[in-house]
Write an enzyme that holds these catalytic residues in place. Structure first.
Site, PDB file in Angstrom:
ATOM      1  N   LYS A  84      37.924-149.102  -5.972  1.00  0.00           N
ATOM      2  CA  LYS A  84      38.477-149.269  -4.620  1.00  0.00           C
ATOM      3  C   LYS A  84      39.337-148.077  -4.203  1.00  0.00           C
ATOM      4  O   LYS A  84      39.465-147.776  -3.029  1.00  0.00           O
ATOM      5  CB  LYS A  84      39.287-150.566  -4.550  1.00  0.00           C
ATOM      6  CG  LYS A  84      38.393-151.799  -4.762  1.00  0.00           C
ATOM      7  CD  LYS A  84      38.659-152.848  -3.738  1.00  0.00           C
ATOM      8  CE  LYS A  84      37.574-153.888  -3.645  1.00  0.00           C
ATOM      9  NZ  LYS A  84      37.186-154.529  -4.887  1.00  0.00           N
ATOM     10  N   GLU A 106      42.509-155.774   4.913  1.00  0.00           N
ATOM     11  CA  GLU A 106      42.307-157.153   4.494  1.00  0.00           C
ATOM     12  C   GLU A 106      42.184-157.136   2.985  1.00  0.00           C
ATOM     13  O   GLU A 106      41.838-156.108   2.398  1.00  0.00           O
ATOM     14  CB  GLU A 106      41.020-157.717   5.103  1.00  0.00           C
ATOM     15  CG  GLU A 106      39.739-157.441   4.300  1.00  0.00           C
ATOM     16  CD  GLU A 106      39.361-155.952   4.208  1.00  0.00           C
ATOM     17  OE1 GLU A 106      39.867-155.158   5.025  1.00  0.00           O
ATOM     18  OE2 GLU A 106      38.576-155.588   3.307  1.00  0.00           O
ATOM     19  N   SER A 370      32.848-151.154 -12.551  1.00  0.00           N
ATOM     20  CA  SER A 370      33.619-150.923 -11.329  1.00  0.00           C
ATOM     21  C   SER A 370      35.114-151.160 -11.484  1.00  0.00           C
ATOM     22  O   SER A 370      35.905-150.664 -10.686  1.00  0.00           O
ATOM     23  CB  SER A 370      33.081-151.806 -10.202  1.00  0.00           C
ATOM     24  OG  SER A 370      33.045-153.162 -10.615  1.00  0.00           O
TER      25      SER A 370
END
Ligand SMILES: *Cc1c(COP(=O)(O)O)cnc(C)c1O
Length: 389
Positions: A84, A106, A370
């Site tokens: 991210k 968000e 990830s």
């Protein structure tokens, strides 16, 4: 930067957002051509993020499969513990270049909120994060992290009080604040230009895989595997490989296996959610269905529109993996390699092992890891019975 991916994508938004999206697209087009912006992005990625992340040969885990070699793209080692960061950094630098003075985001499980709060702090941009009331209760440590990083967390109490409503609340804020504010959307979803832009920022994953596999064994891998929530780590892995002969496999969350889980590509139908025409989990009346998955990060009722196209064209294969299978893969990787994976990529690990089993020893499978699993320990320990014997 395509507006549409075949029939999918587009920007189905209220009129008030059209100028903001156009401004964002212009700014991004100019930034990606600007060598100054690109080198700044590279510098922050290296110095704050820790890029490039390693491509690691998981030899013990491969032996468990007994077939192809399995290699891990270690996005779990990135600052903040997940991919991210790539997107939050890119959008943060772009917001600063656009002269925006405030970031909003968000978050569902809190991972994207934490990544945005880190970038907001590093770039000196005040950050406000919308999060469903239910998620705030489920993910208290990430709420504390965001607050320690100086961000404000706004509870969202509409509807089911989870990610879908948090995105709606962030979009509503943005409609009233576009002059001063950039909305850092957390995945390759939403209206154009977000899916293309997020793909660009995450494509560093696939570009590094290409360069590293070439340096390590002289050619591209045979298969690349990534988990698909909104689809950002997967599209970042796949995009630089689309024009090569590499096989691509996206892995959705199948939940307990008795319902739809969060498998929008394999169980959904085309529809519109959050401004994009894409695959959406919906009932006969077109109402968005409730999703369920052991991994909060995959728990989204739609998927990025580029994946919808890649599924339709057959270029990428998509499968779904159940909660219990992902939990098994979590324990396998922990015990074989000494790495605690997040539950999201544990879905990809399970599918990768299944694929490796069917392939010859000399072939190579790359899995995008990830994120790291520290955030998931409580959930994993609750499911203790899945521990391998
Ligand atoms: C958020 C998250 C995901 C799912 O998001 P994508 O946009 O599909 O990549 C996957 N893995 C981790 C570790 C996450 O935090």
């Amino acid at each position: 930067m395509p507006r549409r991916f075949g029939a999918f994508g587009g920007a189905y938004v209220p009129e008030t957002l059209v100028p903001a999206l156009a401004e964002l697209e212009r700014a991004w087009r100019s930034a990606r051509r600007d060598p100054g912006f690109r080198s700044e992005l590279r510098r922050w990625s290296r110095q704050l993020g820790g890029r490039p992340t390693p491509l690691y040969p998981a030899e013990n885990f491969s032996r468990r499969g007994g077939g192809a070699e399995i290699w891990l793209k270690r996005e779990d080692l990135l600052h903040g513990g997940a991919h991210k960061f790539n997107n939050a950094l890119g959008q943060g630098l772009l917001a600063r270049r656009m002269g925006k003075r405030r970031l909003i985001a968000e978050t569902g499980a809190g991972q994207h909120g934490v990544a945005t709060a880190m970038i907001g702090a590093a770039l000196g941009l005040p950050t406000e994060v919308y999060m469903g009331r239910v998620d705030i209760e489920r993910q208290a440590p990430n709420v504390q992290r965001m607050e320690l990083l100086g961000a404000t967390v706004h509870p969202v109490t509409a509807g089911r009080r989870t990610l879908k409503e948090a995105i709606n609340a962030a979009l509503r804020d943005w409609i009233g604040s576009v002059e001063t504010t950039h909305y850092v959307l957390g995945s390759a979803v939403g209206p154009h230009p977000f899916p293309s832009m997020v793909c660009d920022f995450q494509s560093v994953i696939g570009r590094e895989i290409v360069a590293q596999s070439r340096a390590l064994w002289g050619r591209a891998p045979d298969l690349a595997v990534a988990c698909v929530g909104g689809g950002s780590n997967a599209i970042g892995t796949f995009h630089p490989l689309l024009r090569t002969p590499v096989e691509l496999l996206g892995v959705e969350a199948g939940g307990r296996g008795d319902g739809v889980g969060a498998s929008s590509l394999t169980q959904g139908r085309p529809g519109i959610l959050h401004g994009a025409y894409t695959y959406v989990l919906q009932d006969a009346e077109g109402q968005v269905r409730d999703t369920e998955s052991v991994s909060a990060g995959l728990d989204y009722a739609a998927v990025g529109p580029e994946h919808a196209m890649l599924r339709a064209s057959g270029r990428v294969r998509y499968v779904s993996v159940r909660d219990d299978q992902a939990l098994r893969a979590f324990h396998w990787l922990a015990e074989d390699e000494g790495i605690l994976p997040a539950l999201e990529p544990s879905h990809a690990l399970f599918a990768a092992l299944r694929e490796a089993r069917r392939r010859p020893r000399r072939s190579r499978v790359v899995v995008t890891l990830s994120g790291r699993g520290d955030k998931d320990l409580e959930v994993v320990l609750q499911h203790g019975s899945h521990r391998p014997r």
